[in-house]
Scaffold this motif. Structure first.
Motif, mmCIF file in Angstrom:
data_model
loop_
_atom_site.group_PDB
_atom_site.id
_atom_site.type_symbol
_atom_site.label_atom_id
_atom_site.label_comp_id
_atom_site.label_asym_id
_atom_site.label_seq_id
_atom_site.Cartn_x
_atom_site.Cartn_y
_atom_site.Cartn_z
ATOM 1 N N LYS A 301 0.703 -1.097 0.358
ATOM 2 C CA LYS A 301 0.140 0.013 -0.211
ATOM 3 C C LYS A 301 0.791 1.556 0.182
ATOM 4 O O LYS A 301 0.472 1.822 -0.660
ATOM 5 C CB LYS A 301 -1.100 0.304 1.552
ATOM 6 N N THR A 302 1.826 1.339 0.949
ATOM 7 C CA THR A 302 2.561 2.812 0.919
ATOM 8 C C THR A 302 3.150 2.392 -0.454
ATOM 9 O O THR A 302 3.742 3.703 -0.600
ATOM 10 C CB THR A 302 4.029 2.258 2.248
ATOM 11 N N LEU A 303 4.288 1.261 -1.153
ATOM 12 C CA LEU A 303 4.740 1.267 -2.682
ATOM 13 C C LEU A 303 3.311 2.694 -3.570
ATOM 14 O O LEU A 303 4.153 3.814 -4.035
ATOM 15 C CB LEU A 303 4.509 0.249 -2.611
ATOM 16 N N VAL A 304 2.503 2.152 -2.949
ATOM 17 C CA VAL A 304 1.334 3.003 -4.186
ATOM 18 C C VAL A 304 1.114 4.747 -3.941
ATOM 19 O O VAL A 304 2.004 5.348 -4.782
ATOM 20 C CB VAL A 304 0.102 2.006 -4.383
ATOM 21 N N GLU A 305 0.720 4.588 -2.529
ATOM 22 C CA GLU A 305 0.164 5.744 -1.455
ATOM 23 C C GLU A 305 1.737 6.627 -1.648
ATOM 24 O O GLU A 305 1.287 7.998 -2.193
ATOM 25 C CB GLU A 305 -0.767 5.199 -0.702
ATOM 26 N N GLU A 306 3.120 6.458 -1.374
ATOM 27 C CA GLU A 306 3.927 7.310 -0.588
ATOM 28 C C GLU A 306 4.570 6.770 -2.451
ATOM 29 O O GLU A 306 5.993 8.273 -1.813
ATOM 30 C CB GLU A 306 4.440 7.303 0.667
ATOM 31 N N CYS A 307 4.349 6.182 -2.468
ATOM 32 C CA CYS A 307 6.030 6.263 -3.752
ATOM 33 C C CYS A 307 6.058 6.544 -5.011
ATOM 34 O O CYS A 307 6.253 6.680 -6.224
ATOM 35 C CB CYS A 307 6.524 5.103 -3.348
ATOM 36 N N VAL A 309 4.790 4.297 -6.416
ATOM 37 C CA VAL A 309 4.667 3.074 -7.962
ATOM 38 C C VAL A 309 3.317 2.629 -7.935
ATOM 39 O O VAL A 309 2.329 2.365 -7.529
ATOM 40 C CB VAL A 309 5.469 2.167 -7.020
ATOM 41 N N PRO A 310 2.705 1.921 -9.476
ATOM 42 C CA PRO A 310 1.891 1.467 -9.886
ATOM 43 C C PRO A 310 1.229 0.135 -8.919
ATOM 44 O O PRO A 310 2.456 -0.639 -8.704
ATOM 45 C CB PRO A 310 1.614 0.461 -11.059
ATOM 46 N N LEU A 311 0.009 0.057 -8.864
ATOM 47 C CA LEU A 311 -0.882 -1.364 -8.210
ATOM 48 C C LEU A 311 0.105 -2.799 -8.413
ATOM 49 O O LEU A 311 0.373 -3.664 -7.784
ATOM 50 C CB LEU A 311 -1.654 -1.201 -8.094
ATOM 51 N N SER A 312 0.385 -2.470 -10.054
ATOM 52 C CA SER A 312 0.343 -4.527 -10.505
ATOM 53 C C SER A 312 1.488 -4.052 -10.446
ATOM 54 O O SER A 312 2.322 -5.034 -10.167
ATOM 55 C CB SER A 312 0.206 -3.840 -12.198
ATOM 56 N N MET A 313 2.730 -2.523 -10.233
ATOM 57 C CA MET A 313 4.261 -3.492 -10.111
ATOM 58 C C MET A 313 4.251 -4.214 -8.159
ATOM 59 O O MET A 313 5.226 -4.820 -7.959
ATOM 60 C CB MET A 313 4.950 -2.375 -10.424
ATOM 61 N N ALA A 314 3.868 -2.788 -7.730
ATOM 62 C CA ALA A 314 4.143 -3.058 -6.315
ATOM 63 C C ALA A 314 3.279 -4.493 -5.601
ATOM 64 O O ALA A 314 3.539 -4.810 -4.975
ATOM 65 C CB ALA A 314 3.169 -1.712 -5.338
ATOM 66 N N LEU A 315 2.680 -4.989 -6.365
ATOM 67 C CA LEU A 315 2.234 -6.575 -6.172
ATOM 68 C C LEU A 315 3.079 -8.057 -6.297
ATOM 69 O O LEU A 315 3.149 -8.771 -5.592
ATOM 70 C CB LEU A 315 0.866 -6.991 -6.681
ATOM 71 N N ARG A 316 3.754 -6.940 -7.720
ATOM 72 C CA ARG A 316 4.923 -8.389 -8.262
ATOM 73 C C ARG A 316 6.024 -8.952 -6.514
ATOM 74 O O ARG A 316 5.947 -10.714 -7.158
ATOM 75 C CB ARG A 316 5.830 -8.293 -9.036
ATOM 76 N N PRO A 317 6.344 -8.259 -5.832
ATOM 77 C CA PRO A 317 7.136 -9.171 -4.926
ATOM 78 C C PRO A 317 6.397 -10.178 -4.026
ATOM 79 O O PRO A 317 7.184 -10.480 -3.543
ATOM 80 C CB PRO A 317 8.077 -7.595 -4.437
#
Length: 376
Positions: A301-307, A309-317
């Motif tokens: 969530k932080t990757l998307v909202e603060e950094c 990063v698109p959700l699709s990429m944030a989910l990959r790891p």
């Protein structure tokens, strides 16, 4: 049988609404206006929420970790509801510093218990120490003959480790690889990386002089050795970051890693129920925290909202990349026909509102519906 209607399954095309039909624990159909005329079919209105694959956490102290500050500092076991609240449907359990009051036998038993409660669960033989504690007598046999065991855990670059020599790690990796080849499993060496002076130097040395493939070695906690980790990923290896309690520090580190290393080689785990000790320069314990499995979703969530990063990429790891790393890419990490019916529904604030594991609704409206046998 379960039909979830009116959900968004492609974060890059949020206007596209689909349905998912689930039966036998698998996704049987994905499309629009699905209307199977079947008895005993449960229909759920997704109300436009975003569906994402169930998370995969490959570093969980399912028996509890800790012990660095005496017997009272042993962390409690993981409970099923903790995984459900965190949206985690697949776990890999392991031991840590303490392989005295906990054993590989206990670990395998707990893994089986989590499977019976509805999760997909695997584990790693071994612990920090070398020679590795095992159930059958050898790492190779544990991996080959115990269904749940997919690799071995060891610690490097840490004052609590056995300070492995190069030959020790070569022999351990060779056993893991052979056990994996024979049994059709990943056969990985999952490496706890401490803050020691050598970083990933031992791995680079082995890869330069030996024939073992880089895929055998899986360093975790690599935020401590960021530059080494980027180099390792660039060579074709997988690198695993550890979610911090608030999610922010790791999210920022992941955002940097996405820019410097191959994205499909980056994974994220939580160290849940393991101790997170803070040491001074003299290796004296200052304080101790505890890993939380909920930190995985907070990081996404932080990757998307603060950094940004698109959700699709944030989910990959936590979905596609880790599924591939663990040899599960044909059944996990994707919402497609034939895949396991593990999915999370996110509301418009990216909060977890529903969790489905193996086709069973485990949480709805933020309320946990399935708990472990002895949970209140």
């Amino acid at each position: 049988m379960l039909l979830i209607k009116n959900i968004r399954i492609d974060p890059e095309n949020p206007a596209e609404v689909s349905d998912i039909f689930i039966a036998g624990g698998k996704i049987q159909a994905v499309g629009t206006k699905l209307a199977p005329d079947l008895p005993n079919l449960t229909i759920i209105d997704g109300d436009g929420r975003t569906a994402v694959p169930g998370y995969i956490d490959q570093h969980v102290h399912i028996l509890g970790g800790g012990g660095e500050s005496g017997f009272a500092s042993r962390v409690p076991e993981l409970q099923l509801s903790e995984c459900v609240r965190g949206g985690v449907s697949t776990v890999v359990g392991l031991l840590g510093t303490d392989s005295l009051t906990r054993s590989v036998e206990n670990l395998v038993a707990k893994t089986k218990a989590l499977k019976s409660e509805g999760l997909t669960a695997f584990c790693l033989t071994g612990a920090y120490e070398f020679p590795s504690p095992t159930l059958t007598g050898t790492v190779k046999k544990d991996i080959a003959f115990i269904d749940e065991v997919i690799g071995v855990k060891i610690a490097i670059a840490d004052h609590r480790s056995s300070n492995l020599a190069k030959g020790d790690l070569i022999r351990l990796a060779s056993q893991a690889r052979l056990g994996g080849i024979i049994s059709g499993k990943p056969g990985i060496v999952h490496l706890h990386v401490g803050s020691g002076k050598r970083g990933l130097g031992l791995l680079f040395d082995i890869l330069e002089t030996e024939d073992l493939p880089i895929s055998v070695f899986r360093p975790t906690h690599v935020g401590r050795v960021f530059a080494d980790a980027v180099r390792f990923a660039g060579m074709g290896g997988y690198i695993d970051f550890t979610a911090d309690e608030g999610g922010g520090e790791t999210a920022r580190m992941l955002a940097r890693a996405f820019e410097q290393a191959p994205v499909d080689r980056i994974t994220l785990s939580t160290d849940s129920n393991g101790s997170i000790p803070k040491w001074n320069d003299r290796k004296e314990l200052l304080r101790m925290g505890v890993g939380q499995i909920s930190s995985m979703h907070r990081t996404v969530k932080t990757l998307v909202e603060e950094c940004g990063v698109p959700l699709s990429m944030a989910l990959r790891p936590v979905t596609t990349s880790v599924a591939k790393a663990l040899g599960l890419a044909d059944r996990k990490g994707c919402l497609a026909v034939g895949y396991d019916a593990d999915l999370n529904l996110l509301d418009d604030r990216l909060s977890l509102s529903m969790v489905v594991t193996g086709g069973t609704v485990m949480m709805d409206g933020g309320r946990v519906l399935r708990k472990g046998m002895f949970e209140p």
